[in-house]
Write a protein that holds these residues in place. Structure first.
Motif, PDB file in Angstrom:
ATOM      1  N   UNK A   6       0.969  15.907  -8.880  1.00  0.00           N
ATOM      2  CA  UNK A   6       1.536  14.225  -9.041  1.00  0.00           C
ATOM      3  C   UNK A   6       0.572  12.766  -8.047  1.00  0.00           C
ATOM      4  N   UNK A   7       0.562  13.541  -7.085  1.00  0.00           N
ATOM      5  CA  UNK A   7      -0.250  12.808  -6.097  1.00  0.00           C
ATOM      6  C   UNK A   7      -1.874  12.209  -6.611  1.00  0.00           C
ATOM      7  N   UNK A   8      -1.874  13.184  -7.210  1.00  0.00           N
ATOM      8  CA  UNK A   8      -3.993  13.155  -7.477  1.00  0.00           C
ATOM      9  C   UNK A   8      -3.762  12.502  -8.293  1.00  0.00           C
ATOM     10  N   UNK A  43      24.332  14.079   5.086  1.00  0.00           N
ATOM     11  CA  UNK A  43      24.800  14.758   3.933  1.00  0.00           C
ATOM     12  C   UNK A  43      23.781  16.052   3.866  1.00  0.00           C
ATOM     13  N   UNK A  44      24.122  17.109   2.634  1.00  0.00           N
ATOM     14  CA  UNK A  44      23.684  18.296   2.162  1.00  0.00           C
ATOM     15  C   UNK A  44      22.308  17.594   1.767  1.00  0.00           C
ATOM     16  N   UNK A  45      21.217  18.115   2.121  1.00  0.00           N
ATOM     17  CA  UNK A  45      19.867  17.902   1.440  1.00  0.00           C
ATOM     18  C   UNK A  45      18.982  19.329   0.901  1.00  0.00           C
ATOM     19  N   UNK A  46      18.115  19.245   0.189  1.00  0.00           N
ATOM     20  CA  UNK A  46      17.425  19.933   0.263  1.00  0.00           C
ATOM     21  C   UNK A  46      15.339  20.158  -0.327  1.00  0.00           C
ATOM     22  N   UNK A  47      14.863  20.808   0.773  1.00  0.00           N
ATOM     23  CA  UNK A  47      13.284  20.649   0.276  1.00  0.00           C
ATOM     24  C   UNK A  47      12.642  20.424  -0.846  1.00  0.00           C
ATOM     25  N   UNK A  48      13.487  21.028  -2.258  1.00  0.00           N
ATOM     26  CA  UNK A  48      13.379  20.881  -3.508  1.00  0.00           C
ATOM     27  C   UNK A  48      13.451  19.510  -3.958  1.00  0.00           C
ATOM     28  N   UNK A  49      14.013  18.863  -2.663  1.00  0.00           N
ATOM     29  CA  UNK A  49      14.814  17.255  -3.383  1.00  0.00           C
ATOM     30  C   UNK A  49      12.626  16.036  -2.301  1.00  0.00           C
ATOM     31  N   UNK A  50      12.038  17.039  -1.899  1.00  0.00           N
ATOM     32  CA  UNK A  50      10.459  16.404  -1.604  1.00  0.00           C
ATOM     33  C   UNK A  50       9.908  15.600  -2.838  1.00  0.00           C
ATOM     34  N   UNK A  51       9.793  16.096  -4.281  1.00  0.00           N
ATOM     35  CA  UNK A  51       9.381  15.747  -5.079  1.00  0.00           C
ATOM     36  C   UNK A  51       9.162  14.821  -6.165  1.00  0.00           C
ATOM     37  N   UNK A  52      10.623  14.587  -5.878  1.00  0.00           N
ATOM     38  CA  UNK A  52      11.388  13.544  -6.629  1.00  0.00           C
ATOM     39  C   UNK A  52      11.460  12.361  -5.401  1.00  0.00           C
ATOM     40  N   UNK A  53      11.558  12.831  -4.219  1.00  0.00           N
ATOM     41  CA  UNK A  53      11.088  11.488  -3.763  1.00  0.00           C
ATOM     42  C   UNK A  53       9.994  10.566  -3.399  1.00  0.00           C
ATOM     43  N   UNK A  73       6.237   5.518  -7.420  1.00  0.00           N
ATOM     44  CA  UNK A  73       6.083   5.023  -8.217  1.00  0.00           C
ATOM     45  C   UNK A  73       6.023   5.745  -9.815  1.00  0.00           C
ATOM     46  N   UNK A  74       5.997   7.429  -9.847  1.00  0.00           N
ATOM     47  CA  UNK A  74       5.352   8.351 -10.543  1.00  0.00           C
ATOM     48  C   UNK A  74       6.764   8.346 -11.304  1.00  0.00           C
ATOM     49  N   UNK A  75       6.842   8.549 -12.712  1.00  0.00           N
ATOM     50  CA  UNK A  75       7.270   9.588 -13.671  1.00  0.00           C
ATOM     51  C   UNK A  75       7.295  11.175 -13.625  1.00  0.00           C
ATOM     52  N   UNK A  76       8.043  11.758 -13.494  1.00  0.00           N
ATOM     53  CA  UNK A  76       8.869  12.847 -13.574  1.00  0.00           C
ATOM     54  C   UNK A  76       8.797  13.330 -15.117  1.00  0.00           C
ATOM     55  N   UNK A  77       8.396  14.214 -15.545  1.00  0.00           N
ATOM     56  CA  UNK A  77       8.548  14.527 -17.028  1.00  0.00           C
ATOM     57  C   UNK A  77      10.013  15.261 -16.677  1.00  0.00           C
ATOM     58  N   UNK A 113       0.661  -1.001   0.002  1.00  0.00           N
ATOM     59  CA  UNK A 113      -0.152  -0.002  -0.040  1.00  0.00           C
ATOM     60  C   UNK A 113       0.386   1.379  -0.203  1.00  0.00           C
ATOM     61  N   UNK A 114       0.760   1.964  -1.266  1.00  0.00           N
ATOM     62  CA  UNK A 114       1.069   3.881  -0.411  1.00  0.00           C
ATOM     63  C   UNK A 114       0.837   4.053   0.637  1.00  0.00           C
ATOM     64  N   UNK A 115       1.679   4.615   0.925  1.00  0.00           N
ATOM     65  CA  UNK A 115       1.969   5.048   2.129  1.00  0.00           C
ATOM     66  C   UNK A 115       0.835   6.462   2.264  1.00  0.00           C
ATOM     67  N   UNK A 116       0.407   7.114   3.583  1.00  0.00           N
ATOM     68  CA  UNK A 116      -0.446   9.100   3.317  1.00  0.00           C
ATOM     69  C   UNK A 116       1.017   8.912   3.832  1.00  0.00           C
ATOM     70  N   UNK A 117       0.714  10.815   3.262  1.00  0.00           N
ATOM     71  CA  UNK A 117       2.385  11.286   3.241  1.00  0.00           C
ATOM     72  C   UNK A 117       1.959  12.788   4.575  1.00  0.00           C
ATOM     73  N   UNK A 118       2.180  13.388   4.925  1.00  0.00           N
ATOM     74  CA  UNK A 118       2.246  14.578   4.902  1.00  0.00           C
ATOM     75  C   UNK A 118       3.621  15.978   5.349  1.00  0.00           C
TER      76      UNK A 118
END
Length: 526
Positions: free
Chosen positions: A125-127, A377-387, A393-397, A33-38
Motif C-alpha cells: 500500500x505504501x509503495x 480503549x481496546x485496540x489491535x495490531x490489525x489496526x495498523x494498516x487502516x491507520x 490518504x490511501x483507499x482500502x478496497x 509531507x507524508x511521514x516516514x514510518x518505522x
C-alpha cells in the motif's frame, strides 16, 4: 531624500513579504509531507518488559521508554494472536490470520507464504503511495527454498514468496525463529551464506536457555536444523540494528526531499534463545532474560538515534509493539527476580488470557502526537494498516484490511471519529477465539488454550460453556461471570459469529475465507 526613503521602504516590504510567503510555503510543504514510518516489532515481549509501563521492572528500557514518554501509550493494546506467525500476518495485512488455512499454531521457516499472492500489505500500500519500503529482521511467514533439508539443497537459486514479493523494495533478515532453522542471513531473494551445516538446540552453553551457536556438524541428525558456517546467534540483534541504521542513513536524503520510507523491523528478541551479545551479558538484575532485554532496548536506541541524527525525528511515526505476550519462563523471572513480564495479567504466550496478547503498544510522532498521551480503549495490531492508510490518504478496497480500524483519530485526540464499540478478536495457540467489546471479554472455551494449566476444560452438564470477564474491573480474569450476565454472553456470541461469517469485522462487503478444518468454532452453524 524623502522619495528615496519611501522607495526603500516599499522595497523592504516587498522583500519581507516575499520571504514570509516563501517561509509559509515551506512550512506548509513540511507540514503536508507524508511521514516516514518505522514499525519495531519485538518477539515474546510482555507488557511488563518496558520500564515505562512497569515501574518495578528489574531492568531498564530507556529507549523504549522514550517512545512511550514522548508519544502515545495504548494501555489496552493487543497482538491479534498469542503466538508468532499469526500475529505477523495480521500486522502486515490488517486481517485476522484465522481466516486463512492457519487455524492454530505457527508456521515453519520453509514453505508456502501465508500471505496470499495479491493481498494488500502495509508495504504494498505504501509503495503505491510513493514510499521506499524495507524490512530488516525475522519474517516467519514462510518462504520457499529450493530442495529439501538434507537432500541436496540448491542455495544458489533465489527463494520465493518472501518479503520482496509482498511490497518490500528491500529485505535483509532471517527466515524464522532460530529453532526452526535455515540459520543464515537473507537479502532480497538470495541466501548470503549457504546453510550447509547442521545444529540443534544446545542446552549446556547458557543457563536456562538453549543456544544455536558453534560448533556445527557436517552430518544431519534427528532434531538438527540447517545453519551457515558464519552464523552466530549472539550477533543477530547487532547485525539487524546495523542494517536498519544503514537503511535509514541511505534513505534520509530522499525522505527530506519528499520521498518517505517505511521500515519494518521485526527483531528476534526476547524470544528464545536468550543469546545476548557479550557486551550486555551480566548487566541486569534479571538474569539472562534481563540482559537480553537491555540489549534489545539498546538496539532500539540505535534506530531512534539514526532518525534524530538525520533530522527525521519530527516527521517519523515510530510504532513499537510485540507479537505476543511473554514466554512461559515469565514464571521463573517472577519467582526468582520478582520481575513481572505479564504484570498481573493472567497467562502468557499461547494463552487466550490477557497475558498472551496484551502487549506494549506505543506510538511516537512528534509532529502529530502529544507527548505523554494515553488511550485506554481496546485496540489491535490489525489496526495498523487502516491507520497508516488514513494518514497517507490511501483507499482500502473491500478485499483488504477486513479487520482494521483506523487509530488516527485517537492519535489526534479526536475520539468522536473512532468506533469505540468495535470488537477485538483474540486467538490462542490451540486456535480458540475470544471476543472483547468494551469492558467485556468472552473466551469461547474453558481453559487457556495455550500453555497455562488447565489448557482445555470439557464442561460437564450444567457448567459454564465459556468464560466471561469484566476486564475493566477484573483484568486478571479471576471471576467467570458467565451465569451472572447471560444477556452479555448471548450478545457477544452473536457478534463473534457475525464477524466470522462475514469474513470481516469492519463495514464493507462480506469476504471469502477458509472454512475447512475448523473444529474450534463448534457453535457456528454454516
Amino acid at each position: 531624500m524623502k522619495i528615496y526613503k519611501l522607495l526603500l521602504g516599499i522595497c523592504l516590504i516587498i522583500v519581507v513579504g516575499t520571504n514570509t510567503s516563501c517561509a509559509n510555503n515551506n512550512k506548509e510543504t513540511v507540514s503536508s509531507q507524508k511521514p516516514n514510518i518505522v514499525i519495531i516489532y519485538t518477539d515474546d515481549q510482555g507488557y511488563g518488559d518496558v520500564s515505562a509501563l512497569n515501574p518495578n521492572a528489574k531492568f531498564k528500557t530507556p529507549n523504549i521508554d522514550k517512545i512511550a514518554n514522548e508519544g502515545l501509550v495504548f494501555t489496552d493494546g493487543h497482538s491479534s494472536d498469542a503466538v508468532c506467525s499469526p500475529s505477523r500476518y495480521t500486522l502486515l495485512t490488517g486481517r485476522y490470520s484465522w481466516r486463512t488455512s492457519l487455524k492454530k499454531g505457527v508456521l515453519l521457516a520453509d514453505g508456502p507464504c501465508l500471505i496470499e499472492k495479491d493481498r494488500m500489505t502495509i508495504a504494498s500500500m505504501l509503495k503505491e503511495k510513493g514510499y521506499n519500503t524495507a524490512m530488516v529482521g525475522k519474517w516467519h511467514l514462510q518462504m520457499q527454498f529450493e530442495g529439501e533439508k538434507g537432500k541436496g539443497r540448491n542455495w544458489s537459486l533465489p527463494f520465493r514468496e518472501g518479503p520482496v514479493e509482498h511490497g518490500f523494495d528491500y529485505y535483509f533478515g532471517i527466515a524464522a525463529s532460530m529453532n526452526f532453522g535455515i540459520l543464515t542471513y537473507l537479502e532480497n531473494d538470495r541466501v548470503l551464506d549457504p546453510p550447509v551445516l547442521y545444529t540443534k538446540k544446545k542446552m549446556d552453553v547458557t543457563p536456562r536457555t538453549y543456544r544455536m551457536t558453534p560448533p556445527y556438524k557436517k552430518e544431519i541428525a534427528k532434531g538438527h536444523v540447517e545453519v551457515a558456517p558464519s552464523f552466530n546467534d549472539e550477533l543477530v540483534l547487532e547485525t539487524l540494528a546495523e542494517k536498519a541504521v544503514a537503511y535509514i542513513n541511505k534513505s534520509a536524503q530522499e525522505a527530506q526531499k519528499g520521498k518517505p520510507f517505511f521500515l519494518y523491523l521485526p527483531l528476534t528478541s526476547p524470544h528464545l534463545p536468550h543469546c545476548t551479545h557479550p557486551d550486555f551479558q551480566g548487566r541486569s538484575n534479571c538474569g539472562n532474560y534481563g540482559d537480553f532485554m537491555e540489549e534489545t532496548d539498546y538496539r532500539v536506541g540505535q534506530v531512534l538515534d539514526a532518525l534524530q541524527k538525520n533530522g527525521l525525528e519530527e516527521n517519523t511515526l515510530v510504532i513499537f509493539s510485540s507479537d505476543n505476550g511473554a514466554e512461559s519462563n515469565y514464571v521463573y523471572q517472577r519467582d526468582t527476580f520478582q520481575h513481572f513480564s505479564c504484570m498481573n495479567f493472567k497467562g502468557g504466550k499461547r494463552d487466550i488470557y490477557e497475558g498472551g496478547h496484551r502487549v506494549p503498544f506505543l506510538m511516537r510522532w512528534p509532529k502529530v502526537i502529544k507527548a505523554g498521551s494515553q488511550v485506554h480503549m481496546p485496540v489491535c495490531q490489525s489496526d495498523y494498516l487502516a491507520t497508516i492508510a488514513d494518514i497517507v490518504g490511501a483507499v482500502i478496497p473491500d478485499n483488504a484490511a477486513e479487520d482494521s480500524y483506523s487509530l488516527y483519530p485517537l492519535m489526534k485526540h479526536n475520539d468522536k471519529d473512532y468506533n469505540a464499540n468495535r470488537a477485538v478478536i483474540h486467538h490462542s495457540f490451540t486456535g480458540h477465539l475470544a471476543i472483547r467489546q468494551g469492558k467485556w471479554k468472552l473466551n469461547m472455551l474453558r481453559g487457556s488454550g495455550g500453555s497455562l494449566e488447565p489448557k482445555l476444560i470439557e464442561p460437564k452438564p450444567g457448567e459454564a460453556l465459556y468464560e466471561l470477564y469484566d476486564i475493566e474491573n477484573d483484568p486478571g480474569e479471576t471471576t467467570n461471570l458467565y451465569f451472572q450476565y447471560p444477556d452479555v454472553v448471548k450478545k457477544l456470541k452473536q457478534r463473534i459469529t457475525e464477524i466470522i461469517k462475514e469474513g470481516r469485522s469492519t463495514e464493507g462487503e462480506p469476504q471469502q475465507f477458509v472454512k475447512e478444518n475448523w473444529s474450534q468454532i463448534n457453535w457456528v452453524k454454516w
